[in-house]
Design a protein around this motif. Structure first.
Motif, PDB file in Angstrom:
ATOM      1  N   THR A 130      -3.814   0.879   5.374  1.00 30.11           N
ATOM      2  CA  THR A 130      -2.575   1.079   6.967  1.00 30.11           C
ATOM      3  C   THR A 130      -1.321   0.287   6.084  1.00 30.11           C
ATOM      4  O   THR A 130       0.040   0.920   6.310  1.00 30.11           O
ATOM      5  N   PHE A 131      -0.532   0.057   4.473  1.00 35.49           N
ATOM      6  CA  PHE A 131       0.486   0.274   4.721  1.00 35.49           C
ATOM      7  C   PHE A 131       1.333   0.923   3.395  1.00 35.49           C
ATOM      8  O   PHE A 131       1.659   1.039   3.039  1.00 35.49           O
ATOM      9  N   GLY A 132       0.110   1.738   3.086  1.00 38.78           N
ATOM     10  CA  GLY A 132       0.523   2.532   1.732  1.00 38.78           C
ATOM     11  C   GLY A 132      -0.587   2.203   0.780  1.00 38.78           C
ATOM     12  O   GLY A 132      -0.385   0.815   0.370  1.00 38.78           O
ATOM     13  N   ARG A 133      -0.867   2.991  -0.119  1.00 34.80           N
ATOM     14  CA  ARG A 133      -1.240   3.346  -1.533  1.00 34.80           C
ATOM     15  C   ARG A 133       0.081   2.352  -2.592  1.00 34.80           C
ATOM     16  O   ARG A 133      -0.717   1.669  -3.268  1.00 34.80           O
ATOM     17  N   ALA A 134       1.159   2.896  -2.771  1.00 33.38           N
ATOM     18  CA  ALA A 134       1.944   2.336  -3.237  1.00 33.38           C
ATOM     19  C   ALA A 134       1.988   0.719  -3.175  1.00 33.38           C
ATOM     20  O   ALA A 134       2.497   0.096  -3.975  1.00 33.38           O
ATOM     21  N   ARG A 167       0.550  -2.620  -5.821  1.00 35.63           N
ATOM     22  CA  ARG A 167       1.940  -3.915  -6.242  1.00 35.63           C
ATOM     23  C   ARG A 167       1.242  -4.984  -5.474  1.00 35.63           C
ATOM     24  O   ARG A 167       0.950  -5.745  -5.919  1.00 35.63           O
ATOM     25  N   PHE A 168       0.414  -4.806  -4.076  1.00 35.13           N
ATOM     26  CA  PHE A 168      -0.030  -6.759  -3.368  1.00 35.13           C
ATOM     27  C   PHE A 168      -1.137  -6.034  -4.353  1.00 35.13           C
ATOM     28  O   PHE A 168      -1.642  -7.950  -4.492  1.00 35.13           O
ATOM     29  N   ARG A 183      10.086  -4.201  -1.881  1.00 38.32           N
ATOM     30  CA  ARG A 183      11.364  -3.357  -1.693  1.00 38.32           C
ATOM     31  C   ARG A 183      10.509  -2.507  -0.037  1.00 38.32           C
ATOM     32  O   ARG A 183       9.641  -2.512   0.025  1.00 38.32           O
ATOM     33  N   ALA A 184      11.497  -2.166   0.951  1.00 41.11           N
ATOM     34  CA  ALA A 184      11.283  -1.285   2.233  1.00 41.11           C
ATOM     35  C   ALA A 184      10.047   0.149   2.077  1.00 41.11           C
ATOM     36  O   ALA A 184       9.307   0.244   2.581  1.00 41.11           O
ATOM     37  N   ASP A 185      10.611   0.387   0.827  1.00 36.20           N
ATOM     38  CA  ASP A 185      10.106   1.731   0.629  1.00 36.20           C
ATOM     39  C   ASP A 185       8.500   1.480  -0.148  1.00 36.20           C
ATOM     40  O   ASP A 185       7.655   2.993   0.015  1.00 36.20           O
ATOM     41  N   TRP A 186       8.625  -0.014  -0.423  1.00 37.17           N
ATOM     42  CA  TRP A 186       6.597   0.420  -0.821  1.00 37.17           C
ATOM     43  C   TRP A 186       6.218  -0.200   0.106  1.00 37.17           C
ATOM     44  O   TRP A 186       4.805   0.007  -0.071  1.00 37.17           O
ATOM     45  N   LEU A 187       6.153  -0.667   0.945  1.00 35.95           N
ATOM     46  CA  LEU A 187       5.209  -0.823   2.689  1.00 35.95           C
ATOM     47  C   LEU A 187       5.749   0.541   3.334  1.00 35.95           C
ATOM     48  O   LEU A 187       6.591   0.542   4.056  1.00 35.95           O
ATOM     49  N   ARG A 188       4.687   0.649   3.534  1.00 35.48           N
ATOM     50  CA  ARG A 188       4.851   2.239   5.135  1.00 35.48           C
ATOM     51  C   ARG A 188       3.996   1.662   6.281  1.00 35.48           C
ATOM     52  O   ARG A 188       2.672   1.495   6.135  1.00 35.48           O
ATOM     53  N   PRO A 189       4.889   1.031   7.060  1.00 29.92           N
ATOM     54  CA  PRO A 189       3.970   0.783   8.009  1.00 29.92           C
ATOM     55  C   PRO A 189       3.418   2.224   8.966  1.00 29.92           C
ATOM     56  O   PRO A 189       3.627   3.509   9.593  1.00 29.92           O
ATOM     57  N   PRO A 190       2.679   0.733   9.368  1.00 27.31           N
ATOM     58  CA  PRO A 190       1.124   1.702  10.781  1.00 27.31           C
ATOM     59  C   PRO A 190       2.435   2.768  11.848  1.00 27.31           C
ATOM     60  O   PRO A 190       3.026   2.081  12.272  1.00 27.31           O
TER      61      PRO A 190
END
Length: 339
Positions: free
Chosen positions: A310-314, A318-319, A191-198
């Motif tokens: 880089t991409f966020g703790r959320a 999961r990853f 999901r887009a809200d799981w990944l925070r682009p730098p």
């Protein structure tokens, strides 16, 4: 003691003389080094006796062998990965990848086979790809494959396992399979809200030369420290852990696989050096060693921290577990077929 006359009303006398001696006696680096050298000189007899024991001689032999074998590949990998991260624009990847995400994932995974880069470089490069509009599934496939299937890593694996080309092939296939599987899994379930682009690149605002040498210094110090740690751990396993314990752990297929998978996460070795540590673990099966080689470049402690930053703790929460599970499974299945 000198007392000034311009002290505010109600205030006590103010000292203007030099501070007391005990305030100036502070520990500093030269003093600490001097004390350490003095202690080493005073304790040279016990130290000499300790280094002369068979266990310590065995420890030093393994430690030096692993470090000397791995260091040239580590330096070469750091130089190449820094050059790619700084001099190859991320827009090149965006133009080279297919527009369809399902096709972009395996192409990005194969791109890691021709573009040398260690884990420390692959995370910011993947962040730059996402920031420039590359589908996250393809960027994540590149993030996982680049440190695991590039020519420097495969050459180091061939040197570490002489006469065993099947280990090189197994590492390549298992790592590429897991990287593509994680890319497709993210495309399907991510999901887009799981990944925070730098928001920006690591070296933006610096010249190409400054960025290159800054990346080289950072990666050499960072990866070199973990190489020393890994060599020390491998030497300790060989010299200090009772052989019966190692045989017991290596004798159980499940325990040996899980033990080396956990060791790969904890040691956080650079992918250019991990094959030499794996080769030194002679008590374990080839499949368990393959698990060590596949898991380490994809998920370890330093990578988890870098991915979270880089991409966020959320994203990382999961990853990382999904990557670990797929890496272990893919390595075991590949080892069962090829090894």
């Amino acid at each position: 003691m000198a007392i000034t006359d311009d002290a505010p009303p109600g205030a006590g006398p103010r000292r203007t003389g030099p501070p007391p001696d005990h305030l100036g006696r502070r520990l500093n680096s030269p003093l600490v080094l001097t004390l350490a050298l003095l202690l080493a000189v005073l304790a040279q007899s016990p130290i000499r006796g300790l280094l002369g024991t068979p266990a310590m001689q065995s420890w030093m032999t393994v430690f030096v062998a692993v470090t000397v074998q791995a260091l040239p590949f580590l330096v070469l990998g750091v130089l190449l990965s820094a050059a790619i991260a700084v001099f190859v624009p991320a827009s090149f990847f965006a133009r080279a990848l297919p527009r369809r995400p399902a096709l972009a994932v395996p192409v990005a995974g194969l791109a890691g086979a021709v573009l040398p880069g260690c884990e420390c470089a692959s995370v910011p490069v993947a962040g730059a790809l996402v920031r420039r509009g590359v589908t996250p599934a393809a960027a994540l496939a590149f993030l996982l494959s680049a440190p695991a299937v590039n020519p420097v890593v495969l050459t180091a694996t061939a040197v570490a396992f002489p006469g065993q080309p099947e280990m090189v092939l197994a590492r390549f296939l298992a790592s590429l399979l897991v990287a593509c599987a994680m890319g497709w899994l993210w495309q399907r379930l991510g999901r887009a809200d799981w990944l925070r682009p730098p928001a920006h690149g690591t070296h933006e605002g610096a010249t190409k030369g400054e960025a290159f040498w800054g990346a080289v210094r950072h990666d050499v110090m960072h990866a070199g420290g973990f190489l020393v740690l890994g060599a020390a751990a491998a030497a300790t396993l060989k010299a200090a852990v009772p052989a019966d314990w190692l045989r017991a752990a290596a004798g159980s297929p499940l325990v040996s696989v899980l033990a080396l998978a956990a060791l790969a996460v904890l040691l956080s070795l650079c992918s250019e050096a991990d094959a030499f540590v794996a080769a030194s673990l002679t008590a374990f099966s080839p499949t368990a060693k393959l698990v060590f080689l596949v898991v380490g470049p994809m998920i370890d402690l330093k990578l988890f921290a870098m991915q979270a930053g880089t991409f966020g703790r959320a994203f990382a929460l999961r990853f990382a577990p999904a990557t670990f599970a797929l890496a272990v499974t893919g390595a075991v299945l590949t080892g069962a077929v090829l090894l």
